[in-house]
Design an enzyme around this catalytic site. Structure first.
Site, PDB file in Angstrom:
ATOM      1  N   ASP A   1       0.878  -1.162   0.000  1.00 52.47           N
ATOM      2  CA  ASP A   1       0.000   0.000   0.000  1.00 52.47           C
ATOM      3  C   ASP A   1       0.919   1.216   0.000  1.00 52.47           C
ATOM      4  OD1 ASP A   1      -2.229   1.759   0.568  1.00 52.47           O
ATOM      5  OD2 ASP A   1      -1.462   1.818   2.615  1.00 52.47           O
ATOM      6  N   ASP A   5      -7.192  -1.748   3.969  1.00 51.74           N
ATOM      7  CA  ASP A   5      -6.217  -2.769   3.596  1.00 51.74           C
ATOM      8  C   ASP A   5      -6.556  -4.148   4.172  1.00 51.74           C
ATOM      9  OD1 ASP A   5      -4.345  -1.123   2.139  1.00 51.74           O
ATOM     10  OD2 ASP A   5      -3.797  -0.223   4.052  1.00 51.74           O
ATOM     11  N   ASP A  18      -1.653  -0.536   6.127  1.00 52.41           N
ATOM     12  CA  ASP A  18      -1.855  -0.013   7.480  1.00 52.41           C
ATOM     13  C   ASP A  18      -3.283   0.405   7.786  1.00 52.41           C
ATOM     14  OD1 ASP A  18      -1.703   2.307   5.741  1.00 52.41           O
ATOM     15  OD2 ASP A  18      -1.548   3.496   7.573  1.00 52.41           O
TER      16      ASP A  18
END
Length: 608
Positions: A302, A505, A501
């Protein structure tokens, strides 16, 4: 005459030897025999305790008293050695238990009341003195403070926090008295979650570990049968057949075949790997995660909060009408209610620059709603306001006339009553060690490094180029990120890991072969879903934990090869009558001790 006859009688001398060695046998042999009996009552006959019991009792039956005692003595020494090794492996993880404060100083008006952290409620304000541990997670109310975060993150260097930044239970306040607004209960604090995860980690076994346990259950009855055949079959084919000789060979066979080295050292090897990870500020939720990590070939990141800091700041404000004051007042009123990082950055910026006139009342905001992945919509003083991405403007047919903002960053466009009014440029910072993280992963043999982002294409591509990332996918809504990850799993066969995080996600973390969450400031959902938690929020720790997994794999297979190789050799020698019970003791207890020494070596390795 009678006493002389008695002492000269071989039976008397043998009885004294039996008594002497029997006394020596009891303290080391009884605990093992007791364990054998306990397992037999559970229906588990063929255990290492059963093997040791048969072998040593058999040794006494044929008069090999010293060897019978030696087998149990060295087995007991090996058990003590193992317990000490396990204790050392657990030491660093158990130290986490000491970082939970037993007291909290709660502000009650002008007074301070000292209570146990369990009784403190969310929203209450606590005071932490210099040298004290923060008892609960919360937002810092003091302007600035320095903390020793080593117990949580493994970092020795102090970290500095500013007003409204999140501080975690277990951190040590280093300078002056600070105040913290509690945001999580004692049971839900970061350190309590970590401890719970650590305690559960040992129960999540690796495939190799499970295989060895299953293997030992099948292997043990087979070797008991082979030992019995080794004693019985020669009666029909060997002449002259000496029962005592073949019984001795069978007993040697039993002692050698005991699977202690495998059953003890392999779980200890994995636990050593988990301990080494913990020492580096990484929580691995079970040995099966280490087994999977060593095979990772594709790494997906990410962007925001993982490769970048997630600390957005306003770089540029542009108003179509020339004056930005009115525009910023409207934006401030709408964004003030949002907790999104970009919204907080805008609110902080407007507050610091004093753009929103504090003497002038804010516009009235009604019907505010979030449009997932696109922005916000609200009615401000009776006018419809849209704040968000270019895509939001396009969907609402708002022409972007008069804007010149094309810089690399997140652009928040503003429209009032479907008329474009201006834009605000927001940018994020790349984490200090993100470049180093990518380089380390390539050295470890990761074939594909991929980045997924909800940010616009120009921003994502700029970050990706700086970090030398292979594939960049941008402008992804949360559900699109999951779909894209499923496509990547099909496109790149092999073991695929994901690091993120945020709450959005969590579905991808669950889909991945190994999910990794940034633990210091990551969302609770991401931390709970992930297999690995990076407590320092440093992407380079991902390479560290993969290195630890590979080292653990090497040690485990070294132990398997060592144990099986020596056992097969000594088993063959024992069957041919060329190995004694002393050799059997080495093949069992000696190999176990060597394997344990090899296993605890992981904790002394440098993975920095």
């Amino acid at each position: 005459m009678g006493l002389d006859y008695l002492f000269a009688n071989p039976w008397f001398g043998e009885s004294v030897r039996l008594l002497w060695y029997g006394i020596a046998y009891l303290p080391v042999g009884l605990p093992v025999l007791n364990q054998a009996w306990v397992h037999i009552r559970r229906g588990e006959f063929f255990t290492e305790f059963f093997l040791m019991g048969i072998a040593t009792i058999g040794a006494f039956a044929i008069g090999e008293y010293p060897e019978g005692v030696a087998v149990m003595l060295f087995y007991a020494v090996g058990e003590i050695f193992q317990q000490n090794a396990v204790h050392r492996a657990r030491a660093h993880i158990k130290a986490l238990l000491d970082v939970r404060s037993e007291t909290a100083h709660v502000k009650k008006g002008s007074a301070l009341v000292t209570v146990h952290p369990k009784s403190v409620q969310r929203g209450e304000i606590i005071q932490v003195k210099p040298g004290e541990r923060v008892p609960l997670d919360g937002n810092l109310l003091t302007k600035r403070a320095a903390f020793d975060t080593s117990a949580i993150t493994g970092e020795s260097k102090p970290r500095h926090f500013g007003t409204n930044e999140k501080v975690l239970a277990g951190m040590i306040n280093m300078n002056s008295v600070i105040e913290v607004e509690v945001t999580a209960s004692y049971e839900n604090s970061s350190i309590s979650r970590i401890l719970e995860l650590v305690q559960n980690a040992a129960s999540r076994k690796a495939k190799t570990e499970l295989f060895i346990r299953s293997f030992a259950k099948i292997y043990t009855p087979i070797v008991v049968l082979l030992a019995a055949l080794l004693v019985a079959v020669p009666f029909f084919v060997v002449s002259p057949y000496v029962f005592q000789d073949w019984l001795y060979r069978g007993l040697v066979f039993l002692v050698i075949s005991c699977p202690c080295a495998l059953v003890i050292s392999i779980p200890l090897g994995y636990f050593g790997g988990i301990g080494a990870a913990s020492r580096n500020g990484i929580l691995v939720k079970g040995s099966h995660c280490l087994d999977t990590l060593k095979n990772v070939t594709t790494m997906v990141f990410d962007k925001t909060g993982t490769l970048t800091r997630g600390n957005f700041s306003v770089q540029k404000v542009e108003s179509v009408n020339g004056s930005s004051d009115e525009l910023l007042n409207v934006v401030y009123a709408v964004e003030k209610q949002s907790t999104h990082p970009i919204a907080r950055a805008i609110v902080d910026y407007i507050g610091e620059m004093d753009r929103a006139d504090p003497m002038k009342p804010l516009p009235t905001v009604e019907g505010q709603r979030e449009i997932t992945g696109l922005g916000l919509q609200a009615i401000v003083d009776g006018k419809e306001v849209l704040l968000g991405s270019r895509k939001l403007m396009e969907e609402n047919r708002v022409p972007l006339n008069g804007t010149s903002v094309h810089d690399a960053g997140s652009v928040i466009h503003v429209a009032i009553n479907n008329t474009y009014e201006g834009s605000i440029l927001i940018s994020d910072e790349i984490r200090v060690d993100s470049i180093q993280a990518i380089e380390k992963l390539r050295i470890l043999g990761i074939k594909q490094i991929i980045m997924l982002s909800g940010d616009k294409r120009s921003v994502a591509r700029q970050i990706g180029r700086k970090l030398n990332i292979d594939h960049i996918y941008s402008e992804l809504l949360p559900e699109e990120k999951t779909t894209k990850f499923e496509e990547l799993k099909q496109k790149f066969p092999g073991t695929i890991a994901y690091a993120g995080d945020g709450i959005n996600d969590a579905p991808v973390l669950a889909l991945s072969d190994v999910g990794m969450a940034m633990g210091a400031m990551g969302s609770d959902v991401a931390i709970e879903t992930a297999d690995v938690v990076i407590q320092t929020d440093q992407p380079s720790k991902i390479a560290t934990v993969i290195s630890i997994a590979k080292a653990t794999r090497n040690v485990v297979w070294q132990n398997i090869g060592l144990a099986l190789g020596i056992k097969v050799l000594v088993l063959a020698l024992g069957a041919l009558g060329l190995a004694s019970l002393w050799g059997a003791v080495f093949a069992d207890v000696g190999v176990t001790m060597l394997a344990i020494l090899n296993a605890i070596r992981i904790q002394r390795m440098d993975f920095s």
